[in-house]
Motif scaffolding. Structure first.
Motif, PDB file in Angstrom:
ATOM      1  N   PRO A 265       1.886   3.333   0.487  1.00  0.00           N
ATOM      2  CA  PRO A 265       1.603   2.296  -0.550  1.00  0.00           C
ATOM      3  C   PRO A 265       2.984   1.700  -1.253  1.00  0.00           C
ATOM      4  CG  PRO A 265       1.174   4.254  -1.754  1.00  0.00           C
ATOM      5  CD  PRO A 265       1.315   4.488  -0.202  1.00  0.00           C
ATOM      6  N   LEU A 266       3.101   0.271  -1.329  1.00  0.00           N
ATOM      7  CA  LEU A 266       4.291  -0.144  -1.875  1.00  0.00           C
ATOM      8  C   LEU A 266       4.199   0.091  -3.322  1.00  0.00           C
ATOM      9  CD1 LEU A 266       4.504  -3.613   0.104  1.00  0.00           C
ATOM     10  CD2 LEU A 266       5.834  -1.638   0.427  1.00  0.00           C
ATOM     11  N   ARG A 267       5.275   0.362  -3.994  1.00  0.00           N
ATOM     12  CA  ARG A 267       5.429   0.637  -5.464  1.00  0.00           C
ATOM     13  C   ARG A 267       6.072  -0.604  -6.147  1.00  0.00           C
ATOM     14  NH1 ARG A 267       8.264   5.988  -5.030  1.00  0.00           N
ATOM     15  NH2 ARG A 267       9.347   4.903  -3.073  1.00  0.00           N
ATOM     16  N   PHE A 268       5.421  -1.741  -6.761  1.00  0.00           N
ATOM     17  CA  PHE A 268       6.178  -2.611  -7.361  1.00  0.00           C
ATOM     18  C   PHE A 268       6.436  -2.535  -8.790  1.00  0.00           C
ATOM     19  CE2 PHE A 268       4.788  -5.888  -4.346  1.00  0.00           C
ATOM     20  CZ  PHE A 268       3.637  -5.265  -3.617  1.00  0.00           C
ATOM     21  N   CYS A 269       7.570  -3.323  -8.874  1.00  0.00           N
ATOM     22  CA  CYS A 269       8.501  -2.988 -10.241  1.00  0.00           C
ATOM     23  C   CYS A 269       7.905  -4.499 -11.190  1.00  0.00           C
ATOM     24  CB  CYS A 269       9.804  -3.097 -10.209  1.00  0.00           C
ATOM     25  SG  CYS A 269      10.462  -1.632  -9.270  1.00  0.00           S
ATOM     26  N   SER A 270       8.243  -4.337 -12.387  1.00  0.00           N
ATOM     27  CA  SER A 270       7.836  -5.353 -13.255  1.00  0.00           C
ATOM     28  C   SER A 270       8.225  -6.635 -12.890  1.00  0.00           C
ATOM     29  CB  SER A 270       7.936  -4.951 -14.889  1.00  0.00           C
ATOM     30  OG  SER A 270       9.413  -4.879 -14.928  1.00  0.00           O
ATOM     31  N   ASP A 271       9.629  -6.740 -12.228  1.00  0.00           N
ATOM     32  CA  ASP A 271       9.945  -8.086 -11.978  1.00  0.00           C
ATOM     33  C   ASP A 271       9.543  -8.696 -10.526  1.00  0.00           C
ATOM     34  OD1 ASP A 271      11.193  -6.476 -10.253  1.00  0.00           O
ATOM     35  OD2 ASP A 271      13.289  -7.395 -10.501  1.00  0.00           O
ATOM     36  N   GLY A 272       8.363  -7.839  -9.853  1.00  0.00           N
ATOM     37  CA  GLY A 272       7.845  -8.132  -8.687  1.00  0.00           C
ATOM     38  C   GLY A 272       8.600  -7.651  -7.345  1.00  0.00           C
ATOM     39  N   SER A 273       9.946  -6.856  -7.610  1.00  0.00           N
ATOM     40  CA  SER A 273      10.499  -6.159  -6.703  1.00  0.00           C
ATOM     41  C   SER A 273       9.772  -5.052  -6.272  1.00  0.00           C
ATOM     42  CB  SER A 273      12.055  -5.952  -7.039  1.00  0.00           C
ATOM     43  OG  SER A 273      11.967  -5.056  -8.025  1.00  0.00           O
ATOM     44  N   VAL A 274      10.209  -4.217  -5.263  1.00  0.00           N
ATOM     45  CA  VAL A 274       9.411  -3.120  -4.917  1.00  0.00           C
ATOM     46  C   VAL A 274      10.497  -1.842  -4.694  1.00  0.00           C
ATOM     47  CG1 VAL A 274       8.335  -2.120  -2.663  1.00  0.00           C
ATOM     48  CG2 VAL A 274       7.641  -4.482  -3.756  1.00  0.00           C
ATOM     49  N   GLU A 275      10.167  -0.731  -5.066  1.00  0.00           N
ATOM     50  CA  GLU A 275      11.025   0.439  -4.706  1.00  0.00           C
ATOM     51  C   GLU A 275      11.185   0.718  -3.385  1.00  0.00           C
ATOM     52  OE1 GLU A 275       9.403   3.933  -6.746  1.00  0.00           O
ATOM     53  OE2 GLU A 275      10.141   3.089  -8.460  1.00  0.00           O
ATOM     54  N   ASP A 276      12.095   1.494  -3.072  1.00  0.00           N
ATOM     55  CA  ASP A 276      12.410   1.719  -1.520  1.00  0.00           C
ATOM     56  C   ASP A 276      11.350   2.624  -0.967  1.00  0.00           C
ATOM     57  OD1 ASP A 276      14.902   0.370  -1.652  1.00  0.00           O
ATOM     58  OD2 ASP A 276      16.090   2.178  -1.889  1.00  0.00           O
ATOM     59  N   LEU A 277      11.210   2.457   0.328  1.00  0.00           N
ATOM     60  CA  LEU A 277      10.117   3.506   0.954  1.00  0.00           C
ATOM     61  C   LEU A 277      10.666   4.829   0.814  1.00  0.00           C
ATOM     62  CD1 LEU A 277       9.212   1.413   4.346  1.00  0.00           C
ATOM     63  CD2 LEU A 277       8.259   1.509   2.081  1.00  0.00           C
ATOM     64  N   ASN A 278       9.587   5.622   0.560  1.00  0.00           N
ATOM     65  CA  ASN A 278       9.759   7.036   0.436  1.00  0.00           C
ATOM     66  C   ASN A 278       9.591   7.757   1.731  1.00  0.00           C
ATOM     67  OD1 ASN A 278       9.605   9.873   0.035  1.00  0.00           O
ATOM     68  ND2 ASN A 278       8.226   9.887  -1.507  1.00  0.00           N
ATOM     69  N   CYS A 279      10.969   8.182   2.419  1.00  0.00           N
ATOM     70  CA  CYS A 279      10.733   8.697   3.818  1.00  0.00           C
ATOM     71  C   CYS A 279      10.896  10.048   3.780  1.00  0.00           C
ATOM     72  CB  CYS A 279      11.987   7.912   4.624  1.00  0.00           C
ATOM     73  SG  CYS A 279      11.509   6.247   4.897  1.00  0.00           S
ATOM     74  N   TYR A 280      10.818  10.850   2.882  1.00  0.00           N
ATOM     75  CA  TYR A 280      10.810  12.301   2.687  1.00  0.00           C
ATOM     76  C   TYR A 280       9.709  12.758   3.451  1.00  0.00           C
ATOM     77  CZ  TYR A 280      10.357  16.918   0.667  1.00  0.00           C
ATOM     78  OH  TYR A 280      10.303  18.434   0.666  1.00  0.00           O
ATOM     79  N   SER A 281       9.822  13.594   4.381  1.00  0.00           N
ATOM     80  CA  SER A 281       9.116  14.057   5.453  1.00  0.00           C
ATOM     81  C   SER A 281       7.643  14.833   4.854  1.00  0.00           C
ATOM     82  CB  SER A 281       9.856  15.188   6.393  1.00  0.00           C
ATOM     83  OG  SER A 281      10.091  16.104   5.675  1.00  0.00           O
ATOM     84  N   GLN A 282       7.860  15.443   3.601  1.00  0.00           N
ATOM     85  CA  GLN A 282       6.645  16.048   3.076  1.00  0.00           C
ATOM     86  C   GLN A 282       5.971  15.076   2.006  1.00  0.00           C
ATOM     87  OE1 GLN A 282       5.895  19.166   4.212  1.00  0.00           O
ATOM     88  NE2 GLN A 282       7.555  18.948   5.618  1.00  0.00           N
ATOM     89  N   ALA A 283       6.427  13.960   1.899  1.00  0.00           N
ATOM     90  CA  ALA A 283       5.608  13.025   1.083  1.00  0.00           C
ATOM     91  C   ALA A 283       4.120  12.879   1.353  1.00  0.00           C
ATOM     92  CB  ALA A 283       6.502  11.636   0.883  1.00  0.00           C
ATOM     93  N   GLN A 284       3.411  12.623   0.226  1.00  0.00           N
ATOM     94  CA  GLN A 284       2.196  12.584   0.342  1.00  0.00           C
ATOM     95  C   GLN A 284       1.674  11.223  -0.515  1.00  0.00           C
ATOM     96  OE1 GLN A 284      -0.168  16.001  -0.295  1.00  0.00           O
ATOM     97  NE2 GLN A 284       0.138  16.925   1.782  1.00  0.00           N
ATOM     98  N   PHE A 285       0.747  10.499  -0.211  1.00  0.00           N
ATOM     99  CA  PHE A 285       0.499   9.362  -0.748  1.00  0.00           C
ATOM    100  C   PHE A 285      -0.971   9.305  -1.129  1.00  0.00           C
ATOM    101  CE2 PHE A 285       3.983   8.573   1.842  1.00  0.00           C
ATOM    102  CZ  PHE A 285       5.108   8.409   1.107  1.00  0.00           C
ATOM    103  N   ASN A 286      -1.522   9.439  -2.116  1.00  0.00           N
ATOM    104  CA  ASN A 286      -3.087   9.223  -2.547  1.00  0.00           C
ATOM    105  C   ASN A 286      -3.295   8.019  -2.713  1.00  0.00           C
ATOM    106  OD1 ASN A 286      -3.395  12.164  -1.757  1.00  0.00           O
ATOM    107  ND2 ASN A 286      -2.476  12.512  -4.074  1.00  0.00           N
ATOM    108  N   VAL A 287      -4.261   7.478  -1.961  1.00  0.00           N
ATOM    109  CA  VAL A 287      -4.498   5.927  -2.094  1.00  0.00           C
ATOM    110  C   VAL A 287      -6.081   5.966  -2.154  1.00  0.00           C
ATOM    111  CG1 VAL A 287      -4.237   3.585  -1.374  1.00  0.00           C
ATOM    112  CG2 VAL A 287      -2.483   5.374  -1.063  1.00  0.00           C
ATOM    113  N   GLU A 288      -6.551   5.277  -3.297  1.00  0.00           N
ATOM    114  CA  GLU A 288      -8.103   4.709  -3.678  1.00  0.00           C
ATOM    115  C   GLU A 288      -8.303   3.373  -2.833  1.00  0.00           C
ATOM    116  OE1 GLU A 288      -9.337   4.979  -7.410  1.00  0.00           O
ATOM    117  OE2 GLU A 288      -9.248   7.013  -7.733  1.00  0.00           O
ATOM    118  N   PHE A 289      -9.405   3.049  -2.145  1.00  0.00           N
ATOM    119  CA  PHE A 289      -9.832   2.105  -1.644  1.00  0.00           C
ATOM    120  C   PHE A 289     -11.394   1.896  -1.613  1.00  0.00           C
ATOM    121  CE2 PHE A 289      -9.922   5.634   1.356  1.00  0.00           C
ATOM    122  CZ  PHE A 289     -11.067   5.119   2.075  1.00  0.00           C
ATOM    123  N   GLN A 290     -11.772   0.751  -1.286  1.00  0.00           N
ATOM    124  CA  GLN A 290     -13.106   0.368  -1.108  1.00  0.00           C
ATOM    125  C   GLN A 290     -13.821   1.047   0.194  1.00  0.00           C
ATOM    126  OE1 GLN A 290     -14.137  -3.606  -1.673  1.00  0.00           O
ATOM    127  NE2 GLN A 290     -16.192  -3.327  -0.552  1.00  0.00           N
TER     128      GLN A 290
END
Length: 419
Positions: free
Chosen positions: A314-339
């Motif tokens: 998931p992209l992580r947006f900042c208040s000005d519309g920019s986006v944080e760098d991708l998290n490429c850590y090998s152990q990173a996990q991203f919990n995402v809710e969806f329909q």
């Protein structure tokens, strides 16, 4: 001033589900245990299901038709077949190879519209009443801005935003004396056009997607996708590399398609992958999009090999519309809710087997099956007759016959030092 960046997780409702994405457990196999053979792919939400479309490379080793897969939970994917019969009239055998296919839905005509790369002649367009085809190609290719006549249209994406359709496409310019004579060509630039009201052609008026720097990064861009968030147009892209195993991740944003565009480099190597598209997800039916997921091809060992896969973040947006760098850590996990989808979760030979290697695991490529005997051992979970054994061979093109032999033994000592 502190800038706050975030991605949304909305309250769970009756149709909400959750999935955990990682950088190492790639989407590799469908529910029957076969390779998800779809490169340069895109995931769409159509009529209560998610659909993944991409080029088949494992059939012949070169682009050969477009395969489709469906899922209701973004984890268990069912193979739906080719979008058209590639063994009869196959438009993917030309220079464009039907690269990076995209599908739109026109609610006014209840028609699904397939776009695919046709190389120097432009873009192939086909229509169908079903998201899985069969698709029928139109007699002529889509026309782009005439100022690019004589150049080669390349990677692209089409998308609907509101009631309008858009195409963002790259153009290869081999003629400019600064371009050089080796790959990658210096000039592969991005442009955006509106589509006609039926989404089968462009208006032939385009605007460049580039930053104020207009530097080598802007001049070597491919694999784009387009989406809108909070009234801002975004174009995701990568540096020119051709299905490589790591390249620059780019994100452009602007308040209008005419620009000006602000560029971000959100990763130097895109977590060992190349972006394929952006997957918008909402966690409940009728809610606005809550997550925009960066979807990329992960191809260890080089481009266009059969042992590829797909990773999501998931992209992580900042208040000005920019986006944080991708998290490429090998152990990173991203919990995402969806329909979740409206139908049952797909199942097949791999999900119903008595014992099976998990569809999602950290797999590593073994590229020597033409030269060596490979073996795998396992302990059976119950007594009785072994009725079938299946092995997935994720190969580009297997050049020699493969034989599968099953041995039964009582201990590992019997295997390594039989009497």
């Amino acid at each position: 001033m502190t800038m706050r960046c975030f991605f949304f997780i909305l309250a769970t409702g009756c149709r909400a589900a959750q999935i955990t994405f990682t950088n190492t457990q790639r989407l590799l196999f469908d529910v029957d245990g076969n390779q998800v053979d779809a490169y340069g792919s895109k995931v769409n939400w159509f009529n209560g299901s998610y659909y993944l479309y991409g080029n088949s490379f494992s059939t012949t080793g070169t682009p050969f038709g477009i395969k489709s897969y469906s899922s209701t939970d973004l984890e268990n994917w069912k193979y739906e077949g080719f979008l058209f019969n590639p063994y009869s009239s196959n438009p993917c055998l030309g220079s464009g190879g039907c690269g990076r296919p995209h599908i739109l839905y026109n609610p006014k005509t209840s028609t699904y519209i397939l776009w695919a790369n046709a190389g120097s002649s432009g873009y192939q367009v086909a229509t169908s009443a079903s998201p899985t085809g069969p698709f029928t190609f139109l007699a002529s290719t889509a026309a782009i801005d005439p100022k690019f006549d004589g150049l080669q249209p390349a990677d692209f994406a089409v998308e609907t935003i509101g009631d309008k359709g858009y195409i963002v496409f790259s153009v290869l310019n081999f003629h400019d004396p600064s371009a050089g004579s080796i790959w990658p060509p210096i000039f592969q630039t991005l442009h955006i056009s509106e589509l006609t009201s039926d989404y089968t052609n462009t208006t032939r008026v385009s605007y460049p997607v580039r930053s104020s720097a207009d530097d080598l990064i802007d001049q070597e861009t491919e694999s784009p996708d387009i989406f809108m968030r909070d009234g801002v147009y975004y174009v995701a892209a990568s540096n020119t590399c051709g299905y490589c195993n790591g390249t620059i991740g780019l994100l452009y944003r602007s308040g209008k398609i005419q620009g000006p565009w602000t560029r971000q480099i959100i990763s130097g190597y895109s977590c060992d992958s190349q972006v394929e598209g952006i997957l918008p997800l909402n966690s409940q039916q009728g809610r606005e999009v809550s997550n925009y997921v960066w979807h990329s091809t992960s191809v260890p060992g080089g481009p266009r090999v059969g042992f590829g896969g797909h990773i999501f973040q998931p992209l992580r947006f900042c208040s000005d519309g920019s986006v944080e760098d991708l998290n490429c850590y090998s152990q990173a996990q991203f919990n995402v809710e969806f329909q979740s989808g409206s139908g049952p979760v797909a199942s097949g030979a791999a999900t119903t087997a008595g014992q099976a290697t998990p569809l999602r695991a950290t797999y590593s490529p073994v590229c020597d099956s033409d030269l060596f005997d490979l073996f795998q051992t396992w302990t059976v979970a119950k007594s009785g007759k072994l009725r079938s054994v299946s092995v997935n061979i994720a190969a580009s093109v297997q050049t020699v016959p493969i034989s599968l032999t099953v041995f039964k033994f009582d201990s590992y000592a019997d295997l390594v030092s039989p009497e």
